[in-house]
Write a protein that holds these residues in place. Structure first.
Motif, PDB file in Angstrom:
ATOM      1  N   ASN A   1      70.177  44.395 141.229  1.00 33.22           N
ATOM      2  CA  ASN A   1      69.991  43.351 142.236  1.00 33.22           C
ATOM      3  C   ASN A   1      70.932  43.504 143.422  1.00 33.22           C
TER       4      ASN A   1
ATOM      5  N   ASP B   1      59.783  38.792 137.751  1.00 28.50           N
ATOM      6  CA  ASP B   1      59.752  38.029 139.001  1.00 28.50           C
ATOM      7  C   ASP B   1      61.113  38.090 139.678  1.00 28.50           C
ATOM      8  N   TRP B   2      61.154  37.762 140.945  1.00 23.63           N
ATOM      9  CA  TRP B   2      62.352  37.998 141.753  1.00 23.63           C
ATOM     10  C   TRP B   2      63.577  37.245 141.272  1.00 23.63           C
TER      11      TRP B   2
ATOM     12  N   ASP C   1      59.968  41.729 143.439  1.00 22.70           N
ATOM     13  CA  ASP C   1      59.552  40.568 144.224  1.00 22.70           C
ATOM     14  C   ASP C   1      58.045  40.603 144.478  1.00 22.70           C
TER      15      ASP C   1
ATOM     16  N   VAL D   1      69.550  37.299 142.615  1.00 21.50           N
ATOM     17  CA  VAL D   1      68.275  37.906 143.024  1.00 21.50           C
ATOM     18  C   VAL D   1      68.518  38.972 144.102  1.00 21.50           C
ATOM     19  N   HIS D   2      67.492  39.808 144.382  1.00 23.03           N
ATOM     20  CA  HIS D   2      66.215  40.012 143.700  1.00 23.03           C
ATOM     21  C   HIS D   2      66.407  41.081 142.616  1.00 23.03           C
TER      22      HIS D   2
ATOM     23  N   GLU E   1      54.923  33.807 143.807  1.00 25.37           N
ATOM     24  CA  GLU E   1      55.795  34.761 143.145  1.00 25.37           C
ATOM     25  C   GLU E   1      55.304  35.036 141.728  1.00 25.37           C
TER      26      GLU E   1
ATOM     27  N   CYS F   1      57.605  45.085 136.869  1.00 23.70           N
ATOM     28  CA  CYS F   1      58.647  44.308 137.532  1.00 23.70           C
ATOM     29  C   CYS F   1      58.656  42.877 136.992  1.00 23.70           C
TER      30      CYS F   1
ATOM     31  N   ASN G   1      63.537  43.769 151.707  1.00 26.86           N
ATOM     32  CA  ASN G   1      62.773  42.529 151.542  1.00 26.86           C
ATOM     33  C   ASN G   1      62.001  42.191 152.816  1.00 26.86           C
TER      34      ASN G   1
END
Length: 407
Positions: free
Chosen positions: A23, A47-48, A251, A70-71, A268, A45, A224
């Motif tokens: 992260n 979730d963020w 994300d 995060v992320h 998300e 993946c 991002n």
């Protein structure tokens, strides 16, 4: 089915995923796998937020979510032969939801915890949960609307070099220093306590975390960017800064409007992405690349009827700004929200629709002093009723007994 290069378990904490997540951005994070140019593979993946948000009817988790964690990104993935100055060519072949996490969420973040584009108007934490029906999404918290999603990674990019990382930290620290007490802050500076540094050894990770860049903004390497058009069929050209490139992603969004205006404004989700990678040797200099460039997906939902809301560089108090596209887009969003309220939506519901539905945002004019003109294109076909103007005036279609979850 392609080989799954990185697997995750949505029921486990990010730190318990075997070192395949990180992260922070740092050039010394080890590759979790290496592939050859031309390789095709799948990446899973979480979730963020790393599972901080629940599928329920309370926004307490949105209020308390720890944004220093995060992320959570899957990777980095090395590509054989990649050297600084090359372009990494990434084809997004397919993207989807994980079978044991087939739902999504949208959050309006409290002003005290990140805020959003309209945080002065909507300062409190709220949440909407979404159900997926094939390519469509609907929410029990926002009645009367359903739309086809444009699934995409909100965050994807390559590892920075040490020099680039130092440049990021220097310029962002200088920005924060101009108003160090601002809420929300002007930038998310390094924060070592909650850094997850992939497969780095503990002592090295502890030291690197002191300067590891937060994943909040887009930067020269990608990151991002929250570009909704990076869906299946897209191709992205990333500048390479370290040997092996170090591609990471996460994300994942089921759908998003241009701007992702509520901050956690997309739908998300956890999910998977299938990718193909290639290289253009020396591509950065050949094409004069500073930031990534991309080709959009050929498979996006196409709406044929829109209402287009304008905004200009005059803020809500009536103050004139000079060619300020930020103010103009904010006013376009607020104009759209006020319009949707006439049909029975709360301001928060309308705000969430603009963050999640495939609305189009445009800078329509940026030269006519003193007003920039920004436009927001709202597809009328996503609603269960006709929202177009007519002589009889708007009809309140919703009872007001359903709203976004509150704390």
């Amino acid at each position: 089915m392609l080989e799954t290069l990185i697997k995750v378990d949505v029921n486990k904490a990010p730190a318990d995923q075997g070192g395949v997540l990180h992260n922070r951005w740092h050039p010394d994070i080890p590759m979790v796998a290496t592939v050859k140019p031309g390789a095709e593979f799948r990446v899973e993946c979480i979730d963020w937020t790393g599972g901080q948000i629940a599928n329920d009817n309370s926004a307490k988790d949105i209020l308390k979510v720890d944004l220093t964690k995060v992320h959570y990104l899957s990777g980095p993935i090395g590509v054989e032969g990649a050297e600084p100055g090359d372009l990494l060519v990434v084809d997004i072949l397919d993207i989807g939801t994980l079978a044991d996490s087939d739902w999504g969420f949208t959050g309006i973040f409290a002003k005290s915890n990140g805020g959003g584009f309209l945080t002065e108007h909507y300062p409190d934490a709220r949440k909407a949960c979404w159900d997926f029906h094939g390519i469509y999404a609907s929410s029990r918290h926002i009645p009367g609307v359903q739309f086809a999603g444009i699934m995409h990674p909100g965050l994807i990019g390559c590892l920075p070099s040490a020099e680039l990382l130092a440049k990021w930290n220097q310029r962002e620290q200088a920005l924060v220093a101009t108003d160090p007490e601002r809420v929300p802050p002007l930038a998310a500076l390094p924060y070592a306590d909650t850094a997850l540094m992939g497969k780095m050894r503990p002592a090295e990770a502890k030291e690197a975390a002191k300067t590891g860049a937060r994943t909040v903004p887009p930067r020269e390497h990608g990151g991002n960017c929250d570009i909704k058009n990076l869906s299946r069929g897209s191709r992205v050209y990333f500048p390479v800064y370290v040997k092996g490139a170090g591609l990471s992603m996460g994300d994942i969004h089921f759908s998003q409007g241009d701007g992702e205006i509520t901050f956690c404004g997309a739908i998300e989700m956890a999910g998977w992405i299938e990718l193909r990678v290639n290289l253009i040797k020396g591509g950065v200099q050949k094409y004069g690349i500073t930031n990534p460039i991309f080709k959009p997906s050929p498979l996006e939902p196409r709406y044929s009827d829109y209402l287009i809301f304008e905004g200009i560089s005059v803020d809500e108090s009536g103050k004139q700004h000079y060619l300020d596209a930020h103010v103009a887009y904010r006013r376009a969003c607020l104009n759209a929200i006020e319009y949707m309220k006439k049909f029975g939506y709360s301001g928060e519901q309308a705000y969430a629709i603009l963050g999640t539905a495939p609305v189009e945002g445009h800078i329509s004019g940026i030269v006519d002093i003193p007003n920039a003109c920004a436009t927001l294109w709202l597809p009328t076909e996503i609603f269960d009723f006709d929202i177009r103007p007519n002589g009889a005036g708007p009809v309140k279609m919703l009872k007001g007994d359903v709203d976004l979850a509150i704390v």
